[in-house]
Design an enzyme around this catalytic site. Structure first.
Site, mmCIF file in Angstrom:
data_model
loop_
_atom_site.group_PDB
_atom_site.id
_atom_site.type_symbol
_atom_site.label_atom_id
_atom_site.label_comp_id
_atom_site.label_asym_id
_atom_site.label_seq_id
_atom_site.Cartn_x
_atom_site.Cartn_y
_atom_site.Cartn_z
ATOM 1 N N LYS A 70 0.799 -1.224 0.000
ATOM 2 C CA LYS A 70 0.000 0.000 0.000
ATOM 3 C C LYS A 70 0.834 1.277 0.000
ATOM 4 O O LYS A 70 0.372 2.317 -0.474
ATOM 5 C CB LYS A 70 -0.952 0.002 1.196
ATOM 6 C CG LYS A 70 -2.039 -1.070 1.112
ATOM 7 C CD LYS A 70 -2.841 -1.131 2.400
ATOM 8 C CE LYS A 70 -3.872 -2.231 2.368
ATOM 9 N NZ LYS A 70 -5.056 -1.850 1.604
ATOM 10 N N ASP A 106 -10.212 1.997 1.542
ATOM 11 C CA ASP A 106 -10.210 1.455 2.905
ATOM 12 C C ASP A 106 -10.698 2.517 3.891
ATOM 13 O O ASP A 106 -11.475 2.231 4.807
ATOM 14 C CB ASP A 106 -8.800 1.022 3.322
ATOM 15 C CG ASP A 106 -8.319 -0.220 2.597
ATOM 16 O OD1 ASP A 106 -9.154 -1.075 2.259
ATOM 17 O OD2 ASP A 106 -7.105 -0.333 2.377
ATOM 18 N N GLY A 128 -0.616 -2.236 14.761
ATOM 19 C CA GLY A 128 -0.171 -2.191 13.381
ATOM 20 C C GLY A 128 0.341 -0.808 13.026
ATOM 21 O O GLY A 128 -0.001 0.183 13.689
ATOM 22 N N SER A 129 1.152 -0.715 11.959
ATOM 23 C CA SER A 129 1.694 0.587 11.563
ATOM 24 C C SER A 129 1.913 0.688 10.054
ATOM 25 O O SER A 129 2.562 1.615 9.593
ATOM 26 C CB SER A 129 3.026 0.848 12.286
ATOM 27 O OG SER A 129 3.978 -0.178 11.972
ATOM 28 N N GLY A 131 0.386 0.409 5.810
ATOM 29 C CA GLY A 131 -0.501 1.231 5.012
ATOM 30 C C GLY A 131 -1.953 1.135 5.429
ATOM 31 O O GLY A 131 -2.662 2.146 5.494
ATOM 32 N N MET A 132 -2.427 -0.079 5.725
ATOM 33 C CA MET A 132 -3.814 -0.224 6.158
ATOM 34 C C MET A 132 -4.011 0.416 7.527
ATOM 35 O O MET A 132 -5.066 1.006 7.802
ATOM 36 C CB MET A 132 -4.198 -1.705 6.198
ATOM 37 C CG MET A 132 -5.648 -1.970 6.585
ATOM 38 S SD MET A 132 -6.781 -1.284 5.366
ATOM 39 C CE MET A 132 -8.354 -1.852 6.017
#
Length: 270
Positions: A70, A106, A128-129, A131-132
């Protein structure tokens, strides 16, 4: 009715490290339903620049971009829509006569789900870190979630995302027990991580709402734990369906009816 292709068939695709069938089934269902001469295929590229260059060279109309591409795809396109530029992450590329423009559907999906599930604006932890994670964190920030924690082992990326959204960063959740837990990592995804819980059980038990962006399977260990405990749940297949709908519209210029969308999503979950 089986899909038939001709020289005039418009191709769309997706790029992911571990492709699933959700997008393939969703898009191709609607192409048949709406009698559009399109076909959708998922790929796991070993040469990302080559794959995007091939999209341009072959006239492939649309491309869905999944983990871990991403951010890496940004330098390969010609233009960023505001939805992608605002969070420096893309999940959709549209090819118009060789001009590649990137979007992020998204973000739109997450914003819709937070609203439709009436999630209270409570403190949260997002694991998390990538693109999403950027899309989810920015959508939450813009929806009024202003007290949260980014949990990420990658300190540079974790701190950067936290600073972008006005949040805190920690490498682990530690003793914190926020009411809302959000998983934006591959933990729980089909494959090597399929049996892993994204958060410890003590944190899951203390939470009110669990949000897991993993789409395959929809019932990840985190979501299953939440079902047993009677928590408010948002699943990754819900995110996948809404963002896929917006991709479909970008690729084709056609917006299905809600009934067609619901049947396509049900078929994709299959």
């Amino acid at each position: 009715m089986p899909i038939t292709a001709s020289r005039d068939t418009v191709l769309c695709m997706s790029l992911a490290a571990r492709p699933g069938n959700f997008g393939v089934r969703f898009h191709n269902f609607l192409y048949r339903e709406l009698q559009l001469d399109y076909y959708y295929k998922a790929f796991a590229p070993t040469d990302l620049p080559g794959a995007v260059a091939g999209m341009r060279a072959l006239g492939i109309r649309g491309c869905g971009v999944s983990m871990p591409f991403k951010e890496a795809c940004i330098e390969l396109v010609d233009e960023l829509d505001a939805s992608a530029a605002a969070i420096d992450s893309i999940n959709t590329i549209v090819n118009t006569a060789g001009h590649l423009k990137a979007y992020n559907t998204d973000y739109l999906a997450v914003a819709q789900l937070l609203d439709s599930h009436a999630v209270p604006r409570t403190p949260f932890a997002l694991r998390g870190s990538g693109g999403m994670a950027k899309a989810v964190a920015c959508a939450m920030r813009d929806a009024g979630f202003d007290e949260g924690l980014i949990v990420a082992r990658n300190e540079r990326a974790g701190r950067q995302l936290a600073e972008t959204c006005g949040l805190r960063w920690q490498p682990t959740l530690g003793d914190e027990r926020p009411p809302l837990l959000v998983n934006v990592t591959p933990l729980g995804m089909a494959g090597d991580c399929a049996d892993e819980l994204a958060f410890e059980m003590q944190a899951i038990e203390a939470a009110d709402t669990l949000f897991d962006v993993v789409a395959t399977p929809a019932l990840t260990p985190l979501i299953q734990a939440g079902q047993r405990l009677g928590k408010r749940l948002i699943t990754g297949d819900q995110v996948a369906a809404i963002q896929a709908l917006e991709q479909f519209v970008l690729y084709t210029g056609v917006r299905p009816s809600d009934e067609q969308y619901q049947r396509a999503a049900a078929f994709a979950r299959g």
